[in-house]
Enzyme design. Structure first.
Site, PDB file in Angstrom:
ATOM      1  N   HIS A  10     -13.250 -35.927 -51.414  1.00 46.14           N
ATOM      2  CA  HIS A  10     -12.281 -34.868 -51.150  1.00 46.14           C
ATOM      3  C   HIS A  10     -12.980 -33.628 -50.600  1.00 46.14           C
ATOM      4  O   HIS A  10     -12.381 -32.824 -49.905  1.00 46.14           O
ATOM      5  CB  HIS A  10     -11.545 -34.486 -52.440  1.00 46.14           C
ATOM      6  CG  HIS A  10     -10.472 -35.449 -52.803  1.00 46.14           C
ATOM      7  ND1 HIS A  10     -10.728 -36.756 -53.128  1.00 46.14           N
ATOM      8  CD2 HIS A  10      -9.122 -35.305 -52.861  1.00 46.14           C
ATOM      9  CE1 HIS A  10      -9.577 -37.374 -53.386  1.00 46.14           C
ATOM     10  NE2 HIS A  10      -8.598 -36.516 -53.237  1.00 46.14           N
ATOM     11  N   SER A  11     -14.248 -33.491 -50.958  1.00 47.98           N
ATOM     12  CA  SER A  11     -15.001 -32.307 -50.543  1.00 47.98           C
ATOM     13  C   SER A  11     -15.928 -32.650 -49.377  1.00 47.98           C
ATOM     14  O   SER A  11     -16.752 -33.555 -49.479  1.00 47.98           O
ATOM     15  CB  SER A  11     -15.819 -31.784 -51.725  1.00 47.98           C
ATOM     16  OG  SER A  11     -16.876 -30.977 -51.269  1.00 47.98           O
TER      17      SER A  11
END
Lengths: 135, 209
Positions: A10-11
């Site tokens: 997600h990052s």
């Protein structure tokens, strides 16, 4: 050629960091592509970004995709469906831990192991002994 | 009256506007049991959808419009709702490919395809505190309304009512899917944000303005 790795998180920074960390062990012999964050760099996952990474990491020997959790699984599953049948047959999705799995998969790929072996090694990282009990 | 390209666009625009208005509410619901991004994610996704349709011009083929929506959502939403709503719109688009006007039965087919797509993608069933808890009763209500002789407008209103009822019924549920499932019992007592955005989309379909 070697098996390529795609790191999905997600990052964006986490994916890049894992790729950097795993890449150190691969001595430039393994293509490791970070596909983290949305297209605009926010927290999230992007199917288009993951699909591009899966294609770019594929030298013909296959690709192992490692994911963090949640929507990363749905996004990667969908990106794999978008690939040509030929490419799709050479992609495996790992259920192994992101950091440790990418690390050992990079080592395994760098010695020329095939996709099944690289995937099995990444899975085994879930139970790897970090030596904590010896301390 | 059949639903053509212009009406489909009006629905999408209404949805985009309402998601934008409700983004803080949706994010607040998600903050309680998830990662506090659902409102921002859906707003970003539908803003991108409208930008794409305006830039490229909407085709007369309603199925093609739905496919464009799905393809845009999967790469712009960011969270699990991207692949889930993306799959829903792509499947509906495939079911309705080539159609320039939707009859009431076509809408039913599209809704059914969307529901099956979400269930397959999320490997989820009703009762697990997800968007399915709003969509499945809505599809059933739409079908029941058509079967009893009502027109598409009345059937869509029934679908939106059922979606909102299903949405409220997620409050006491324990989440077993998605980010909320990591919270276990803490997820009980909160309305599911995905079911809420799903009900919002269906209400936007039922409202003509």
């Amino acid at each position: 050629m070697t098996v390529g790795l795609v790191i999905v998180s997600h990052s964006q920074r986490l994916a890049e960091g894992v790729a950097e960390f795993a890449g150190q062990m691969a001595r430039g012999e393994v293509t490791i592509i970070a596909a983290g964050g949305t297209d605009t760099g926010e927290l999230g996952t992007s199917m288009a970004k993951v699909q591009r990474a899966l294609e770019a990491a594929d030298s013909g020997d296959g690709v192992l995709a490692l994911i963090d959790l949640g929507s990363a699984l749905l996004t990667v599953s969908m990106a794999i469906e978008q690939l040509s049948e030929e490419r799709r047959a050479r992609v495996r999705l790992s259920g192994g831990p992101l950091v440790e799995g990418a690390f050992v998969a990079a080592v395994e790929a760098s010695v020329g192991s095939d996709l099944a072996q690289v995937a099995a090694t990444a899975d085994d990282a879930a139970t790897m002994d970090k030596g904590v009990s010896d301390q | 009256m059949a639903v053509e390209s212009a009406a489909m666009l009006a629905w999408l625009q209404r949805s985009a506007s309402r998601l934008h208005e409700q983004r803080t509410y949706l994010t607040d619901l998600d903050a309680a049991i998830g990662d506090a991004d659902h409102g921002a994610n859906m707003d970003r996704g539908f803003t991108a959808v409208m930008a794409k349709l305006q830039a490229e011009g909407a085709p007369a083929d309603v199925g093609a419009i739905l496919k464009t929506v799905g393809a845009t959502l999967v790469s712009t939403v960011g969270g699990a709702s991207g692949p889930l709503y993306g799959t829903a719109f792509l499947r509906a688009g495939m079911a309705l490919a080539g159609k320039t006007a939707l009859e009431p039965g076509d809408i039913e087919e599209g809704l059914q395809a969307a529901l099956e797509g979400i269930k397959a993608r999320g490997k989820a069933q009703r009762g697990e505190k997800t968007m399915i808890d709003a969509l499945e009763p809505a599809v059933q209500a739409y079908s029941a309304a058509l079967a009893s002789g009502q027109d598409a407008k009345a059937a869509l209103a029934a679908a939106a009512d059922a979606a909102e009822e299903g949405m409220r019924a997620t409050i006491p549920l324990l989440a077993t899917k998605g980010r909320a499932s990591y919270l276990g019992e803490r997820s009980v007592g909160h309305q599911d944000p995905g079911a809420t955005s799903c009900a919002l989309l269906l209400r936007a379909a039922a409202d003509e303005s």
